[in-house]
Design an enzyme around this catalytic site. Structure first.
Site, PDB file in Angstrom:
ATOM      1  N   GLY A 132       3.679   1.732  10.805  1.00 42.50           N
ATOM      2  CA  GLY A 132       3.312   1.085  12.053  1.00 42.50           C
ATOM      3  C   GLY A 132       2.762  -0.306  11.834  1.00 42.50           C
ATOM      4  O   GLY A 132       3.083  -1.245  12.561  1.00 42.50           O
ATOM      5  N   ALA A 133       1.920  -0.458  10.805  1.00 38.90           N
ATOM      6  CA  ALA A 133       1.307  -1.749  10.507  1.00 38.90           C
ATOM      7  C   ALA A 133       0.648  -1.670   9.141  1.00 38.90           C
ATOM      8  O   ALA A 133       0.504  -0.593   8.563  1.00 38.90           O
ATOM      9  CB  ALA A 133       0.278  -2.128  11.579  1.00 38.90           C
ATOM     10  N   MET A 134       0.244  -2.834   8.617  1.00 41.78           N
ATOM     11  CA  MET A 134      -0.436  -2.901   7.328  1.00 41.78           C
ATOM     12  C   MET A 134      -1.502  -3.978   7.379  1.00 41.78           C
ATOM     13  O   MET A 134      -1.247  -5.112   7.772  1.00 41.78           O
ATOM     14  CB  MET A 134       0.575  -3.191   6.202  1.00 41.78           C
ATOM     15  CG  MET A 134      -0.052  -3.326   4.827  1.00 41.78           C
ATOM     16  SD  MET A 134      -0.925  -1.831   4.339  1.00 41.78           S
ATOM     17  CE  MET A 134      -2.236  -2.539   3.339  1.00 41.78           C
ATOM     18  N   GLU A 135      -2.712  -3.610   6.928  1.00 42.35           N
ATOM     19  CA  GLU A 135      -3.900  -4.436   7.096  1.00 42.35           C
ATOM     20  C   GLU A 135      -4.094  -5.483   6.012  1.00 42.35           C
ATOM     21  O   GLU A 135      -5.226  -5.794   5.633  1.00 42.35           O
ATOM     22  CB  GLU A 135      -5.136  -3.538   7.144  1.00 42.35           C
ATOM     23  CG  GLU A 135      -5.465  -2.805   5.847  1.00 42.35           C
ATOM     24  CD  GLU A 135      -4.855  -1.429   5.732  1.00 42.35           C
ATOM     25  OE1 GLU A 135      -5.342  -0.636   4.911  1.00 42.35           O
ATOM     26  OE2 GLU A 135      -3.884  -1.144   6.454  1.00 42.35           O
ATOM     27  N   ASN A 136      -3.020  -6.076   5.489  1.00 41.93           N
ATOM     28  CA  ASN A 136      -3.177  -7.118   4.468  1.00 41.93           C
ATOM     29  C   ASN A 136      -4.252  -8.107   4.910  1.00 41.93           C
ATOM     30  O   ASN A 136      -4.227  -8.620   6.028  1.00 41.93           O
ATOM     31  CB  ASN A 136      -1.860  -7.874   4.276  1.00 41.93           C
ATOM     32  CG  ASN A 136      -0.667  -6.952   4.173  1.00 41.93           C
ATOM     33  OD1 ASN A 136      -0.562  -6.154   3.261  1.00 41.93           O
ATOM     34  ND2 ASN A 136       0.231  -7.071   5.140  1.00 41.93           N
ATOM     35  N   GLU A 188      -9.100   4.947   6.567  1.00 46.49           N
ATOM     36  CA  GLU A 188      -8.301   5.276   7.738  1.00 46.49           C
ATOM     37  C   GLU A 188      -9.093   6.015   8.818  1.00 46.49           C
ATOM     38  O   GLU A 188      -8.841   5.832  10.006  1.00 46.49           O
ATOM     39  CB  GLU A 188      -7.078   6.105   7.312  1.00 46.49           C
ATOM     40  CG  GLU A 188      -6.164   5.394   6.316  1.00 46.49           C
ATOM     41  CD  GLU A 188      -5.632   4.066   6.837  1.00 46.49           C
ATOM     42  OE1 GLU A 188      -5.764   3.785   8.046  1.00 46.49           O
ATOM     43  OE2 GLU A 188      -5.089   3.295   6.023  1.00 46.49           O
ATOM     44  N   GLU A 215       0.836  -1.199   0.000  1.00 44.51           N
ATOM     45  CA  GLU A 215       0.000   0.000   0.000  1.00 44.51           C
ATOM     46  C   GLU A 215       0.876   1.256   0.000  1.00 44.51           C
ATOM     47  O   GLU A 215       1.884   1.301   0.705  1.00 44.51           O
ATOM     48  CB  GLU A 215      -0.902   0.012   1.242  1.00 44.51           C
ATOM     49  CG  GLU A 215      -1.921   1.139   1.197  1.00 44.51           C
ATOM     50  CD  GLU A 215      -2.755   1.244   2.467  1.00 44.51           C
ATOM     51  OE1 GLU A 215      -3.913   1.658   2.385  1.00 44.51           O
ATOM     52  OE2 GLU A 215      -2.232   0.911   3.541  1.00 44.51           O
ATOM     53  N   HIS A 218      -7.057  -1.079  15.313  1.00 45.03           N
ATOM     54  CA  HIS A 218      -7.119  -0.278  14.079  1.00 45.03           C
ATOM     55  C   HIS A 218      -6.999  -1.174  12.854  1.00 45.03           C
ATOM     56  O   HIS A 218      -7.828  -1.106  11.929  1.00 45.03           O
ATOM     57  CB  HIS A 218      -5.992   0.760  14.079  1.00 45.03           C
ATOM     58  CG  HIS A 218      -5.912   1.604  12.837  1.00 45.03           C
ATOM     59  ND1 HIS A 218      -6.303   2.920  12.804  1.00 45.03           N
ATOM     60  CD2 HIS A 218      -5.482   1.321  11.580  1.00 45.03           C
ATOM     61  CE1 HIS A 218      -6.125   3.407  11.595  1.00 45.03           C
ATOM     62  NE2 HIS A 218      -5.618   2.442  10.828  1.00 45.03           N
ATOM     63  N   GLU A 219      -5.967  -2.018  12.825  1.00 42.41           N
ATOM     64  CA  GLU A 219      -5.739  -2.851  11.640  1.00 42.41           C
ATOM     65  C   GLU A 219      -6.876  -3.847  11.427  1.00 42.41           C
ATOM     66  O   GLU A 219      -7.245  -4.132  10.287  1.00 42.41           O
ATOM     67  CB  GLU A 219      -4.401  -3.593  11.766  1.00 42.41           C
ATOM     68  CG  GLU A 219      -3.185  -2.681  11.876  1.00 42.41           C
ATOM     69  CD  GLU A 219      -3.126  -1.613  10.796  1.00 42.41           C
ATOM     70  OE1 GLU A 219      -3.452  -1.911   9.635  1.00 42.41           O
ATOM     71  OE2 GLU A 219      -2.764  -0.466  11.124  1.00 42.41           O
TER      72      GLU A 219
END
Length: 927
Positions: free
Chosen positions: A327-331, A386, A188, A363-364
């Site tokens: 911070g993170a990724m919502e794959n 987001e 992303e 959040h993710e």
């Protein structure tokens, strides 16, 4: 000259002139801006380009950043084979596509890949790159009619020198000190094209059938979005295993994920729906993923119940990665995290760490619905992803930790920080047109996240929690596995409200223009008159070039309470009226914007500010903690921007010695930091220190009592107070911190995690050369990522030039310190006042060496000069800056850095002229 005619001329010229055809083609492609100046086509590619007929050349000349909406992928078959030792990979992709209309060529995305072969329906075709657009163009021998086709592409790529796309992450085993290699991905927003050729736009959803090749030994595993279906041993070669995963549901390219690593996992836990939730980590860290797994399970069960929509995948994995850019990724099905953002160890993690981990996990996982199930059509609506995830995480965290008083802390994490950003003329609307990848990346900011979440909270308050939930669920069900726009959400919510409010009319004023309003509230007897205007951090800003479809007016949901009763009164202040006057029964005081749910600021008359100040001093518990926090925030942001005298906002802080909740203290600490920066190297700064010391000295509770028996709010309060006391030089606090620091460096006795960062930092700020050496050696041997970060931060705290000079020399040459950490150390030194002077001197002396090492394109290096100079407040500093910029003009090219940086310092000087005397007199009289 027309492009087609010119191309014919180029061919003729190349035939007869003494110049190579390849050179001519490259020059012409650069002129058309199809390839960048520093790129060139290969002989093979240029020969393919010559086969294109003139009509296609004409069409491509008019091409845009966007792909054709009439060419749609239906199914990807992806095979990736990473070579972990060499840092490279080979791959192939087979894409089933649908042409809705006849096409003379197919354009898809590819960047940084060496494409070896391209076929369409198994037949060879002409293909070439449009490098300036990150595109690969496929040209068949004849025009394609509408229908289904199969596109096959084989390619190679590098895993090195990047942390986006498909890349290599390296980590050191905590027991053996051996280096381990893994391949992972971060796609992303527009990085899928770096991993495999694809239609890399969010609305071009497809299914993905993925195969990954991993080493057969050393406990290597392969992970992707879906569950493993089968594997082939010794394929494609001995010692390797190819893992085949189940087909995905329709999803966008940026949600695809590939990982090959030697991680371990904890036993999966099952969600109420029945799917397993598994956490992975490198050797020695799996136990530190237990908390994330706990939060994840409770969160998924909450979302399943709240939305009433099943999670559509058969599994969910959470995995930390050391080299991770965000911070993170919502794959979907395989959520990736930066290690320090998700690992939790009770003996080493603070209450702040725990809160941060809970928020990032919730959040993710909200993205599994917002973003993954329903995706924005284009990146201009990224706030739908987001903003919702940033809001829903607070609802979920409240369920996971009902004792954390989440509603009260929401404004200090979202509304209050983003108002300082959104109050600038440079702010942008939540929904705005973007096309280029650089513009798209710019949308991932606090406006999309924090402002997005705040306006959603305001909308929910206006509609009611149940109406909001039903409308949101209807939106998710209607657009499941598809794409939506902002107006689609308003339509669904409008239906549920049964037209009691005009959702779109209200919300467009918040999403389609920058900024927010300040509402003046003037009482005259029992009459209250409200009037709105755009809040600007610099009220003297010239608005002549600013434009808004609503003339910077908003539909404002006003709420208020009074001294008469606890009733929450509500009404709408329309953008279409100049002002509105309402009746207020005789009341001692009035408090507007109940619990700071509305995304606006209230400016009362000075007499009403005085009444509210008296209320805080004499009976503060009459107001909720959220309302106390709101008054403090509004008064300071108004004073800092010249809407309100500073003595009014400072008066509001006098009650704080009675305050028992950490949120108001956090608000004041944040705003005092702004004052401290403005008063840097001014006589008034000493008086500010004395005032804060006086405030803290009035606290009756023994703040140094151990945190083990305290609840969340008490632990947060303790951490805020101790850090504030050290920052403003309270002698008893500094003495205690130094004692704890020496126990650590001499006897390895660690302070409590809640105050550990403060002890390390302010302990080293008082430390000597011997203690610095000990701390340096401890940091080199520390394997825990979060702890190591805290130690490196502490190393930068010294007020001794000789120690800071030694630190930079050690950091530059020690093999344990990466280039990224070296720049981070310089940035961290700049965070304290003494360090700012040191860094400014260092940069002026070593700028060219830094540019040679990192290049002017380095983002961290690029922020150094503006960051350092932002603290300056004298004409002498402006003179020094001009000398520096004259000597190194390239340091001030991007985004007009020279002008904007000098403007910041000029505004600092003006701020002092306006406020310094008032603040100084107030401080003298209040100590």
């Amino acid at each position: 000259m027309a492009p087609v005619i010119k191309w014919v001329f180029v061919l003729v010229f190349a035939t007869f002139a003494s110049v190579t055809l390849l050179t001519v083609i490259n020059n012409h492609m650069k002129e058309l801006e199809w390839i960048p100046e520093d790129e060139k086509l290969t002989e093979t590619t240029s020969a393919s380009f010559l086969m294109i007929n003139s009509s296609i050349v004409a069409k491509l000349r008019k091409t845009t950043d966007r792909l054709s909406p009439f060419v749609r992928p239906q199914q990807y078959f992806i095979n990736l084979y990473p070579n972990l030792q060499e840092g490279s990979f080979t791959g192939s992709v087979n894409i089933t596509i649908i042409l809705d209309t006849p096409q003379s060529y197919i354009k898809l995305h590819s960047k940084g890949l060496d494409i070896k072969e391209t076929k369409l329906n198994s037949s060879s075709v002409t293909a070439f790159p449009l490098l300036a657009l990150d595109c690969w163009v496929v040209v068949p021998n004849e025009e394609l009619s509408a229908g289904e086709y199969n596109l096959q592409i084989s390619f190679e790529g590098s895993l090195l020198d990047k942390v986006v796309g498909f890349y290599q992450s390296v980590y050191e085993d905590s027991t053996s000190n051996e280096q381990h290699y893994m391949a992972t991905s971060k796609l992303e927003p527009t990085y899928a094209r770096l991993a495999f050729p694809c239609f890399d736009e969010p609305q071009l959803k497809s299914k993905f059938k993925i195969s990954l090749t991993r080493p057969s030994g050393n406990n290597y595993i392969a992970l992707s979005n879906m569950n493993q279906e089968s594997e082939e041993i010794n394929v494609p070669a001995n010692g390797f295993t190819t893992v085949h995963f189940a087909n995905t549901v329709p999803m966008s390219t940026y949600l695809v994920c590939f990982i090959v690593c030697d991680y371990q996992s904890l036993e999966p836990v099952k969600a109420d729906q029945g799917f397993p939730l598994t956490v992975y980590a490198k050797n020695g860290q799996t136990e530190n993923m237990k908390y994330a797994q706990h939060v994840g399970l409770k969160t998924m069960n909450y979302y399943l119940n709240y939305f009433g929509i099943q999670y559509p995948l058969p599994k969910l994995d959470l995995i930390p990665i050391e080299d991770f850019n965000d911070g993170a990724m919502e794959n979907w099905g395989l959520v990736t995290f930066q290690e320090t953002r998700v690992l939790y160890n009770e003996s080493n993690s603070s209450i702040d760490d725990q809160e941060r981990i809970a928020h990032i996990v919730t959040h993710e996982l909200a993205h599994m619905w917002f973003g993954n199930l329903v995706t924005m059509k284009w990146w201009n609506d990224i706030w739908l992803n987001e903003g919702f995830a940033s809001y829903m995480k607070y609802k979920a965290t409240q369920v996971v930790h009902p004792d954390w008083d989440i509603d009260t802390s929401f404004p200090i994490h979202n509304l209050q920080p983003v108002q300082y950003v959104d109050g600038k003329l440079s702010s942008h609307a939540m929904v705005q047109n973007v096309s280029h990848p650089n513009q798209i990346n710019g949308m991932f900011d606090s406006i999309s996240y924090s402002k997005g979440s705040t306006v959603l909270q305001m909308l929910e308050s206006l509609l009611g929690e149940e109406v909001f939930r039903i409308g949101v669920t209807a939106y998710l069900k209607r657009f499941a596995f598809n794409n939506a726009e902002t107006d689609d959400l308003w339509t669904e919510l409008q239906t549920v409200t049964q037209n009691t409010v005009n959702v779109k009319k209200i919300m467009d004023t918040w999403t389609r223009q920058a900024g927010f309003p300040v509402v003046s509230a003037i009482r005259n007897g029992t009459k209250l008159t409200l009037k709105q205007q755009r809040f600007l951090s610099n009220p003297n800003t010239n608005l002549s070039n600013a434009s808004s479809p609503y003339n910077y007016k908003w539909e404002i949901p006003i709420t208020y309470t009074t001294s008469n009763n606890n009733t929450i009164h509500k009404f709408l202040l329309s953008k279409d009226v100049v002002s509105i006057t309402i009746d207020i029964p005789d009341a001692e005081w009035i408090k507007l914007n109940h619990r700071q749910v509305g995304y606006y600021i209230i400016n009362y008359s000075e007499s009403d500010w005085g009444l509210l100040n008296n209320l805080l001093k004499n009976n503060f518990d009459v107001l909720s903690v959220a309302d106390r926090s709101n008054l403090l925030h509004d008064s300071f942001i108004l004073a800092n921007s010249n809407y309100l005298p500073y003595d009014i906002s400072l008066n509001m802080t006098k009650y704080l010695s009675l305050e028992h909740h950490y949120v108001p203290w956090h608000v004041v600490a944040t705003n005092l930091q702004t004052l401290s920066e403005h008063l840097y190297q001014r006589p008034a700064h000493k008086n500010l220190e004395k005032y804060v010391q006086h405030l803290l000295g009035s606290i009756k509770e023994n703040i140094w009592n151990d945190s083990s028996y305290k609840n969340f709010i008490q632990r947060k309060l303790r951490a805020v107070i101790i850090k504030l006391g050290c920052a403003y030089g309270l002698p008893s606090y500094l003495k205690k911190v130094y004692e704890l620091f020496k126990r650590f460096v001499n006897d390895k006795i660690k302070p409590h995690p809640d105050i550990r960062d403060t002890v390390y930092y302010y302990g080293m700020s008082q430390g000597n050369d011997i203690e610095f050496n000990k701390l340096w050696n401890i940091s080199l041997n520390e394997k825990e990522p979060k702890e190591r970060g805290s130690l490196i931060n502490a190393l930068t705290a010294s007020k001794e030039t000789s120690i800071l000079t030694k630190l930079l020399k050690l950091a530059e040459h020690d093999s344990h310190i990466s280039s990224r950490e070296y720049l981070r150390i310089i940035i961290l030194i700049n965070r304290h006042h003494f360090g700012t002077q040191f860094v400014w001197d260092f940069l002026r002396e070593n700028w060219q060496d830094l540019v040679d090492r990192f290049s002017l394109c380095d983002g961290q290096l690029g922020t150094l000069i503006p960051s350092v100079c932002s603290h300056f407040n004298t004409q002498e500093r402006i003179r020094e800056m001009n000398i520096f910029f004259d000597q190194y003009p390239e340091a001030a090219v991007g985004n007009n850095i020279r002008k904007t940086t000098l403007d910041v310092v000029s505004n600092n000087i003006k701020w002092l002229e306006k406020h310094e005397a008032v603040i100084s007199n107030w401080l003298i009289n209040s100590i």
